[in-house]
Design an enzyme around this catalytic site. Structure first.
Site, PDB file in Angstrom:
ATOM      1  N   LYS A 124       0.872  -1.096  -0.131  1.00  0.00           N
ATOM      2  CA  LYS A 124       0.087  -0.033   0.034  1.00  0.00           C
ATOM      3  C   LYS A 124       0.978   1.288  -0.088  1.00  0.00           C
ATOM      4  O   LYS A 124       0.380   2.354  -0.603  1.00  0.00           O
ATOM      5  CB  LYS A 124      -0.982   0.135   1.238  1.00  0.00           C
ATOM      6  CG  LYS A 124      -0.425   0.242   2.504  1.00  0.00           C
ATOM      7  CD  LYS A 124      -1.364  -0.094   3.616  1.00  0.00           C
ATOM      8  CE  LYS A 124      -0.741   0.153   4.952  1.00  0.00           C
ATOM      9  NZ  LYS A 124      -0.089   1.353   5.210  1.00  0.00           N
ATOM     10  N   THR A 125       2.058   1.193   0.766  1.00  0.00           N
ATOM     11  CA  THR A 125       2.735   2.319   0.747  1.00  0.00           C
ATOM     12  C   THR A 125       3.221   2.837  -0.734  1.00  0.00           C
ATOM     13  O   THR A 125       3.396   3.942  -1.008  1.00  0.00           O
ATOM     14  CB  THR A 125       3.973   2.255   1.743  1.00  0.00           C
ATOM     15  OG1 THR A 125       3.299   1.868   2.959  1.00  0.00           O
ATOM     16  CG2 THR A 125       4.787   3.460   1.904  1.00  0.00           C
TER      17      THR A 125
ATOM     18  N   ASP B 265      -3.743   7.364   4.697  1.00  0.00           N
ATOM     19  CA  ASP B 265      -3.265   6.038   4.883  1.00  0.00           C
ATOM     20  C   ASP B 265      -3.919   5.417   6.433  1.00  0.00           C
ATOM     21  O   ASP B 265      -4.319   6.272   6.995  1.00  0.00           O
ATOM     22  CB  ASP B 265      -1.724   6.105   5.165  1.00  0.00           C
ATOM     23  CG  ASP B 265      -1.177   4.752   5.023  1.00  0.00           C
ATOM     24  OD1 ASP B 265      -1.689   3.658   4.852  1.00  0.00           O
ATOM     25  OD2 ASP B 265       0.119   4.474   5.877  1.00  0.00           O
ATOM     26  N   GLU B 266      -3.931   4.179   6.458  1.00  0.00           N
ATOM     27  CA  GLU B 266      -4.714   3.402   7.726  1.00  0.00           C
ATOM     28  C   GLU B 266      -5.816   4.010   7.903  1.00  0.00           C
ATOM     29  O   GLU B 266      -6.278   4.389   8.945  1.00  0.00           O
ATOM     30  CB  GLU B 266      -3.759   3.730   8.783  1.00  0.00           C
ATOM     31  CG  GLU B 266      -2.279   3.045   8.524  1.00  0.00           C
ATOM     32  CD  GLU B 266      -2.032   1.720   8.390  1.00  0.00           C
ATOM     33  OE1 GLU B 266      -3.034   0.985   8.671  1.00  0.00           O
ATOM     34  OE2 GLU B 266      -0.879   1.073   8.366  1.00  0.00           O
TER      35      GLU B 266
ATOM     36  N   GLN C 192      -7.661  -5.179   9.739  1.00  0.00           N
ATOM     37  CA  GLN C 192      -6.460  -4.648  10.551  1.00  0.00           C
ATOM     38  C   GLN C 192      -6.957  -3.475  11.572  1.00  0.00           C
ATOM     39  O   GLN C 192      -6.008  -2.760  11.905  1.00  0.00           O
ATOM     40  CB  GLN C 192      -4.919  -4.242   9.907  1.00  0.00           C
ATOM     41  CG  GLN C 192      -4.603  -5.530   8.974  1.00  0.00           C
ATOM     42  CD  GLN C 192      -3.253  -5.018   8.498  1.00  0.00           C
ATOM     43  OE1 GLN C 192      -2.212  -5.067   8.869  1.00  0.00           O
ATOM     44  NE2 GLN C 192      -3.222  -5.010   7.262  1.00  0.00           N
TER      45      GLN C 192
ATOM     46  N   ARG D  28       2.242 -10.631  10.479  1.00  0.00           N
ATOM     47  CA  ARG D  28       3.738 -10.375  10.496  1.00  0.00           C
ATOM     48  C   ARG D  28       5.019 -11.133  10.081  1.00  0.00           C
ATOM     49  O   ARG D  28       6.102 -10.795   9.743  1.00  0.00           O
ATOM     50  CB  ARG D  28       4.135  -9.803  11.975  1.00  0.00           C
ATOM     51  CG  ARG D  28       3.026  -8.561  12.782  1.00  0.00           C
ATOM     52  CD  ARG D  28       3.023  -7.466  11.726  1.00  0.00           C
ATOM     53  NE  ARG D  28       1.491  -7.535  11.179  1.00  0.00           N
ATOM     54  CZ  ARG D  28       1.437  -6.785   9.953  1.00  0.00           C
ATOM     55  NH1 ARG D  28       2.183  -5.940   9.753  1.00  0.00           N
ATOM     56  NH2 ARG D  28       0.188  -7.093   9.544  1.00  0.00           N
TER      57      ARG D  28
END
Length: 698
Positions: A58-59, A243-244, A274, A632
């Site tokens: 996504k970044t 973002d997020e 998330q 993770r």
């Protein structure tokens, strides 16, 4: 040729903004993005929601899109705003954008946290909001100290100050005013909190101060009441990226909605699976609300994972499928099947910590895997203590995230406030922090009157306390206490300028009898002694700065500035990882990170899921937290749980977490069942878990 077809809004005006679009300025090859990522980068025709699964890049999408907007769509960087939730994420995002465009092209680009954006708005519009320039921002300890003073004054006690602080924060996040809070109060405790809330807001105003929640709430309030100011900011922000997005609360959602307006040129990136911050106001339902508020919203799913093996992703998909979903997605990977996941049963918590420490040590010695490639994740910080001890015993280096920084300790912040005020008497925040440390019986009502007088005179609180006019608004006894405080610091400031500054500061600590103050406010003499040791260490650090002055012009103000810089650098370094040490952190803190080898410890009922979530029947967020932990891991993943655990001095039987039961049995190997009864030894997968549970229930 560069693609311009997705920029239909590229008018003559926008072309004038960026007259040269030579091929040498083209973006790095888009072939490095997959088809869905490219679609997300190129779509600017309307509002866009990118549902980005864990590890889906996504970044890269956000940073490439910013570069695309600047270079291919003719939008100047100064008209683009990207917001996220942490300074580290914002810093990394901006660095990646800078690697894609020339520094001249990126001039004026805003990449910041929500709160920094709000702070920027308040600074530019402070007069309309009724604040003086240089307003103070209260941190958590400042807020608690003020609330404690108010509760002692109004209710002769500060029991429940943490609950009141949390409640006020929730009200502010939901844009509920003190009057509305009082009207909606359902019980006496909420009524008390609402009354304290009203006093607290009034005191902040008097102090020319805001708190963390105000950094979002005040801009929203400003834009609601002053449409002309909102129009000015809307004209400035031509495109917004968030973002997020699943972590936004009510006020953050409204701030974004106000800024993007009817133009609706924005991209928000998030993952409902998330969303793990409901306890601090996050609303994953904001993703659904977007579709209602912007009917033309386009949704693009990023499901290809570039981090983990297929087995790890299948476990994550199967687990999270037990939660209800508005948006369905399935993570997948081309990184191969990978190793099976492991569920390791241990006799007790001591054996569990020993097992994990020895496994890491063995893997490191056998295969030379760097310690920094291992991570130990857990639900609560209390689980780290025993794990730390075992790692130390086996001489395994580790880094514990979330520990208290030296400069974040209360006693260090107190003395830093004294140093700041000695260096700069106009530092109102420092004045307010230490005026009653140690206690001088100068209450909030007195400080409010002093602040109102200072505001009227346009001077600092410190200078206001020394003016003759202050006698007209304060009783003589309070004037004397205030002036005794300021004259004492004036004397120390002069001593520092004329002689040994550090010796003068040591004398100040003795005159204040700060050590006795610590003893009164510490759980034991031993704790007080350790805290006083931190004070002496701080002064020793200041002494080192004076002694190592290469310029020969060091004074107190410059030395304190160096300490403040060291504070900021320490906070920044805390965010950095270390390849040479095992990483230990909570599941919440692990979000956004990745590690080749992951251990999730304490996979038991009442730990994960947490007891409070079981009692409140809010298991869904705990499942999302486990999902975050699973995703993770890049190569290997192990879960550990204890058959028995010591709790409140008693040995209790533990039930394995229900989440182990929800993982695909064909991908899970059970270990450590040798000590279990025969029935359990013979079982595998879900049957093993069911057998263990049945035995423990007996």
């Amino acid at each position: 040729m560069r693609r311009l077809s997705s920029c239909p809004s590229r008018t003559a005006d926008s072309l004038l903004e960026s007259p040269t679009l030579s091929l040498q300025h083209a973006l790095p090859p888009m072939s490095r993005l997959n088809e869905r990522q490219q679609e997300a980068v190129h779509y600017i025709d309307g509002p866009l929601l990118v549902l980005a699964g864990a590890g889906s890049g996504k970044t890269s999408v956000i940073t490439r899109k910013i570069a695309y907007l600047i270079r291919d769509c003719g939008i100047r960087a100064q008209h683009i705003v990207a917001v996220t939730f942490t300074n580290k994420a914002a810093r990394e995002m901006k660095e990646r954008v800078m690697s894609l465009v020339k520094s001249s092209e990126a001039k004026g680009l805003t990449v910041s946290t929500f709160h920094n954006l709000g702070l920027n708005i308040i600074r530019k519009e402070h007069a309309t909001l009724g604040y003086k320039p240089g307003f103070t921002i209260f941190d958590e300890q400042d807020i608690k100290a003020l609330l404690r003073e108010l509760m002692q004054k109004e209710y002769a006690g500060d029991d429940g100050v943490d609950e009141v602080q949390s409640q006020i924060g929730s009200w502010k996040n939901d844009l509920i005013t003190p009057a509305q809070a009082l009207e909606k109060a359902r019980n006496p405790s909420e009524q008390t909190a609402a009354i304290i809330y009203e006093h607290y807001n009034r005191m902040l105003r008097a102090y020319n101060a805001v708190d963390f929640d105000d950094l979002i709430g005040l801009p929203v309030q400003l834009f609601s009441q002053h449409p002309e100011i909102l129009a000015k900011w809307q004209a400035r922000i031509r495109y917004m990226l968030v973002d997020e997005y699943q972590d936004t609360n009510s006020s953050q959602y409204l701030l974004v909605k106000q800024l993007v307006s009817e133009r609706a040129r924005f991209t928000v990136v998030g993952d409902d699976d998330q969303s793990i911050y409901a306890w601090r106001g996050a609303r994953p339902e904001n993703l659904v609300q977007l579709k209602e508020d912007f009917p033309s919203l386009k949704v693009i799913m990023l499901e290809q994972n570039y981090r983990s093996t297929s087995r790890i992703l299948r476990a994550a998909n199967v687990l999270i499928a037990n939660n209800p979903h508005v948006f369905e997605k399935q993570l997948w990977s081309e990184l191969g099947k990978g190793d099976e996941l492991r569920a390791i049963r241990c006799r007790n918590e001591d054996a569990e910590a020993e097992r994990v420490a020895l496994e890491i040590l063995t893997q490191h010695l056998k295969t030379s895997v760097p310690y920094g490639q291992f991570a130990i994740l857990y639900r609560g910080n209390h689980q780290a203590r025993l794990m730390e001890m075992k790692l130390q015993q086996h001489q395994v280096p580790y880094h514990l995230s979330g520990g208290t920084s030296f400069f974040s300790r209360q006693e260090v912040k107190d003395i830093m406030a004294y140093l700041r005020l000695l260096a700069n008497p106009d530092d109102d925040n420092a004045f307010l922090r230490i005026i009653n440390v140690p206690r001088r019986e100068i209450g909030p009502a007195t400080l409010e009157k002093l602040a109102n007088y200072a505001n009227g005179r346009n001077v600092s609180l410190y200078n206001a306390a020394s003016e003759l006019g202050v006698n007209e608004c304060l009783e003589q006894r309070f004037v004397e206490r205030l002036q005794r405080f300021t004259s004492g610091l004036d004397k120390v400031r002069q001593q520092c300028a004329e002689g040994d500054a550090v010796a003068s500061l040591r004398s100040l600590m003795m005159d204040l009898d700060y050590e006795s103050w610590l003893r009164q406010n510490s759980s034991s003499d031993k704790v007080a002694e350790a805290r006083m040791g931190n004070v002496w260490f701080l002064l020793d650090s200041l002494k080192w700065i004076f002694e190592n002055d290469e310029e020969g012009d060091m004074d107190l103000a410059k030395a304190v500035a160096k300490l403040l810089l060291r504070d900021m650098l320490e906070r920044q370094n805390e965010e950095d990882t270390d390849d040479q040490r095992v990483q230990m952190m909570t599941l919440h803190a692990s979000k956004g990170l990745e590690f080749p080898h992951v251990f999730i410890i304490g996979m038991e009922e009442e730990i994960l899921p947490h007891r409070s979530s079981i009692e409140a029947d809010s298991i869904e967020e705990e499942r999302r937290l486990t999902y975050v932990g699973i995703t993770r891991a890049r190569k290997t993943l192990a879960f550990t749980f204890s058959a028995k655990r010591k709790q409140y001095g008693e040995i209790i039987d533990c039930l394995p977490s229900r989440f182990l039961d929800e993982l695909p049995p064909e991908d899970l190997i059970w270990e450590g069942l040798e000590e279990a009864p025969v029935e359990v030894k013979q079982a595998t997968g879900k049957a093993a878990l069911a057998g263990i549970r049945a035995l423990l229930k007996q």
